[in-house]
Design a protein around this motif. Sequence first.
Motif, PDB file in Angstrom:
ATOM      1  N   GLN A  88       0.817  -1.134  -0.094  1.00 35.74           N
ATOM      2  CA  GLN A  88      -0.018   0.094   0.084  1.00 35.74           C
ATOM      3  C   GLN A  88       0.948   1.329   0.015  1.00 35.74           C
ATOM      4  O   GLN A  88       0.203   2.377  -0.398  1.00 35.74           O
ATOM      5  N   VAL A  89       2.143   1.351   0.388  1.00 40.67           N
ATOM      6  CA  VAL A  89       3.071   2.429   0.430  1.00 40.67           C
ATOM      7  C   VAL A  89       3.828   2.229  -0.926  1.00 40.67           C
ATOM      8  O   VAL A  89       4.517   1.302  -1.012  1.00 40.67           O
ATOM      9  N   GLN A  90       4.019   3.081  -1.593  1.00 37.15           N
ATOM     10  CA  GLN A  90       5.074   3.009  -2.859  1.00 37.15           C
ATOM     11  C   GLN A  90       5.929   3.957  -2.405  1.00 37.15           C
ATOM     12  O   GLN A  90       5.875   5.209  -2.150  1.00 37.15           O
ATOM     13  N   LEU A  91       7.310   3.458  -2.883  1.00 37.99           N
ATOM     14  CA  LEU A  91       8.290   4.392  -2.455  1.00 37.99           C
ATOM     15  C   LEU A  91       8.958   4.915  -3.671  1.00 37.99           C
ATOM     16  O   LEU A  91       9.047   4.248  -4.698  1.00 37.99           O
ATOM     17  N   VAL A  92       9.326   6.150  -3.919  1.00 39.18           N
ATOM     18  CA  VAL A  92       9.800   6.806  -5.043  1.00 39.18           C
ATOM     19  C   VAL A  92      11.263   7.137  -4.675  1.00 39.18           C
ATOM     20  O   VAL A  92      11.349   8.165  -3.823  1.00 39.18           O
ATOM     21  N   GLU A  93      12.354   6.686  -5.286  1.00 37.94           N
ATOM     22  CA  GLU A  93      13.741   6.855  -4.968  1.00 37.94           C
ATOM     23  C   GLU A  93      14.344   7.855  -6.209  1.00 37.94           C
ATOM     24  O   GLU A  93      13.770   7.610  -7.345  1.00 37.94           O
ATOM     25  N   SER A  94      15.255   8.661  -5.648  1.00 40.18           N
ATOM     26  CA  SER A  94      15.757   9.673  -6.758  1.00 40.18           C
ATOM     27  C   SER A  94      17.101  10.028  -6.064  1.00 40.18           C
ATOM     28  O   SER A  94      17.429   9.732  -5.018  1.00 40.18           O
ATOM     29  N   GLY A  95      18.091  10.477  -6.982  1.00 37.19           N
ATOM     30  CA  GLY A  95      19.478  10.927  -6.470  1.00 37.19           C
ATOM     31  C   GLY A  95      20.457  10.372  -6.814  1.00 37.19           C
ATOM     32  O   GLY A  95      21.537  10.651  -6.737  1.00 37.19           O
ATOM     33  N   GLY A  96      20.344   9.010  -7.296  1.00 34.64           N
ATOM     34  CA  GLY A  96      21.544   8.046  -7.639  1.00 34.64           C
ATOM     35  C   GLY A  96      22.197   8.600  -9.036  1.00 34.64           C
ATOM     36  O   GLY A  96      21.558   9.361  -9.652  1.00 34.64           O
ATOM     37  N   GLY A  97      23.187   8.048  -9.200  1.00 30.87           N
ATOM     38  CA  GLY A  97      24.013   8.703 -10.322  1.00 30.87           C
ATOM     39  C   GLY A  97      25.420   8.218 -10.217  1.00 30.87           C
ATOM     40  O   GLY A  97      25.894   7.211  -9.725  1.00 30.87           O
ATOM     41  N   LEU A  98      26.193   9.051 -11.153  1.00 30.35           N
ATOM     42  CA  LEU A  98      27.635   8.748 -11.397  1.00 30.35           C
ATOM     43  C   LEU A  98      28.467   9.944 -10.669  1.00 30.35           C
ATOM     44  O   LEU A  98      28.034  11.045 -10.859  1.00 30.35           O
ATOM     45  N   VAL A  99      29.277   9.693  -9.661  1.00 28.61           N
ATOM     46  CA  VAL A  99      30.347  10.535  -9.150  1.00 28.61           C
ATOM     47  C   VAL A  99      31.556   9.841  -9.035  1.00 28.61           C
ATOM     48  O   VAL A  99      31.842   8.977  -9.023  1.00 28.61           O
ATOM     49  N   ALA A 103      -0.922   7.758   5.726  1.00 28.15           N
ATOM     50  CA  ALA A 103      -1.860   7.263   6.575  1.00 28.15           C
ATOM     51  C   ALA A 103      -1.464   6.341   7.690  1.00 28.15           C
ATOM     52  O   ALA A 103      -1.969   6.017   8.788  1.00 28.15           O
ATOM     53  N   PHE A 104      -0.289   5.851   7.280  1.00 27.61           N
ATOM     54  CA  PHE A 104       0.550   4.959   8.235  1.00 27.61           C
ATOM     55  C   PHE A 104       1.388   5.421   9.011  1.00 27.61           C
ATOM     56  O   PHE A 104       2.223   6.484   8.386  1.00 27.61           O
ATOM     57  N   SER A 105       2.092   4.883   9.985  1.00 27.94           N
ATOM     58  CA  SER A 105       3.373   5.491  10.801  1.00 27.94           C
ATOM     59  C   SER A 105       4.352   4.584  10.295  1.00 27.94           C
ATOM     60  O   SER A 105       4.630   3.615  10.182  1.00 27.94           O
ATOM     61  N   LEU A 106       5.000   5.407   9.772  1.00 32.24           N
ATOM     62  CA  LEU A 106       6.461   4.904   9.095  1.00 32.24           C
ATOM     63  C   LEU A 106       7.631   5.086  10.303  1.00 32.24           C
ATOM     64  O   LEU A 106       8.343   5.937  10.555  1.00 32.24           O
ATOM     65  N   ASN A 107       7.684   3.859  10.739  1.00 32.97           N
ATOM     66  CA  ASN A 107       8.337   3.899  11.845  1.00 32.97           C
ATOM     67  C   ASN A 107       9.753   3.538  11.793  1.00 32.97           C
ATOM     68  O   ASN A 107      10.578   4.283  12.512  1.00 32.97           O
ATOM     69  N   VAL A 108      10.156   3.161  10.704  1.00 34.25           N
ATOM     70  CA  VAL A 108      11.754   2.891  10.114  1.00 34.25           C
ATOM     71  C   VAL A 108      11.712   3.483   8.634  1.00 34.25           C
ATOM     72  O   VAL A 108      11.006   2.837   7.999  1.00 34.25           O
ATOM     73  N   LEU A 141      20.651  10.936  -1.749  1.00 32.15           N
ATOM     74  CA  LEU A 141      19.350  10.047  -2.154  1.00 32.15           C
ATOM     75  C   LEU A 141      18.167  10.485  -1.334  1.00 32.15           C
ATOM     76  O   LEU A 141      18.218  11.050  -0.337  1.00 32.15           O
ATOM     77  N   SER A 142      17.224  10.405  -2.014  1.00 35.31           N
ATOM     78  CA  SER A 142      16.072  10.800  -1.490  1.00 35.31           C
ATOM     79  C   SER A 142      14.912   9.576  -1.872  1.00 35.31           C
ATOM     80  O   SER A 142      14.974   9.009  -3.018  1.00 35.31           O
ATOM     81  N   CYS A 143      13.926   9.539  -0.740  1.00 37.16           N
ATOM     82  CA  CYS A 143      13.071   8.420  -0.829  1.00 37.16           C
ATOM     83  C   CYS A 143      11.839   8.872  -0.244  1.00 37.16           C
ATOM     84  O   CYS A 143      11.733   9.006   0.967  1.00 37.16           O
ATOM     85  N   ALA A 144      10.811   8.990  -1.149  1.00 38.52           N
ATOM     86  CA  ALA A 144       9.412   9.409  -0.602  1.00 38.52           C
ATOM     87  C   ALA A 144       8.355   8.450  -0.590  1.00 38.52           C
ATOM     88  O   ALA A 144       8.218   7.575  -1.590  1.00 38.52           O
ATOM     89  N   ALA A 145       7.584   8.291   0.389  1.00 41.34           N
ATOM     90  CA  ALA A 145       6.624   7.388   0.624  1.00 41.34           C
ATOM     91  C   ALA A 145       5.109   7.933   0.288  1.00 41.34           C
ATOM     92  O   ALA A 145       4.981   9.106   0.619  1.00 41.34           O
ATOM     93  N   SER A 146       4.510   7.276  -0.558  1.00 44.79           N
ATOM     94  CA  SER A 146       3.569   7.851  -1.076  1.00 44.79           C
ATOM     95  C   SER A 146       2.273   8.009  -0.139  1.00 44.79           C
ATOM     96  O   SER A 146       1.195   8.622  -0.579  1.00 44.79           O
ATOM     97  N   ARG A 147       2.161   6.863   0.616  1.00 44.21           N
ATOM     98  CA  ARG A 147       0.978   7.106   1.532  1.00 44.21           C
ATOM     99  C   ARG A 147       1.486   7.944   2.896  1.00 44.21           C
ATOM    100  O   ARG A 147       2.568   7.653   3.513  1.00 44.21           O
TER     101      ARG A 147
END
Length: 115
Positions: free
Chosen positions: A1-12, A28-33, A20-26
């Motif tokens: 039910q929770v979709q995670l969208v990652e970004s920020g990777g690449g070549l360095v 309504a739930f407690s994101l404990n960790v 790096l960023s990761c955003a949870a789309s939901r």
Amino acid sequence: QVQLVESGGGLVQPGGSLRLSCAASRTAFSLNVMGWYRQAPGKERELVATRTKYGDTNYADSVKARFTISRDNAKNTVYLQMDSLKPEDTAVYYCYVLSNVRAYWGQGTQVTVSS
């Protein structure tokens, strides 16, 4: 039910930085960790860093002095600031979220550290 969208990777280049960023789309739930795991070629997937909603952190020894995990709880987003990157950090990085319901994994984002 929770979709995670990652970004920020690449070549360095070695010694460089990525965030790096990761955003949870939901919300309504407690994101404990929230945190990050990584898997390098020929290696097992390993924990990189996690952070609870209360601010408790856990880092792998190999990144403890160089990476910083943070959370924006209002945005349901976790960040991984990676400084002083080394070629050994090259891996696919997976966002990890543990809600009060279950665990979720991101699709993975490639981080390549190379000159």
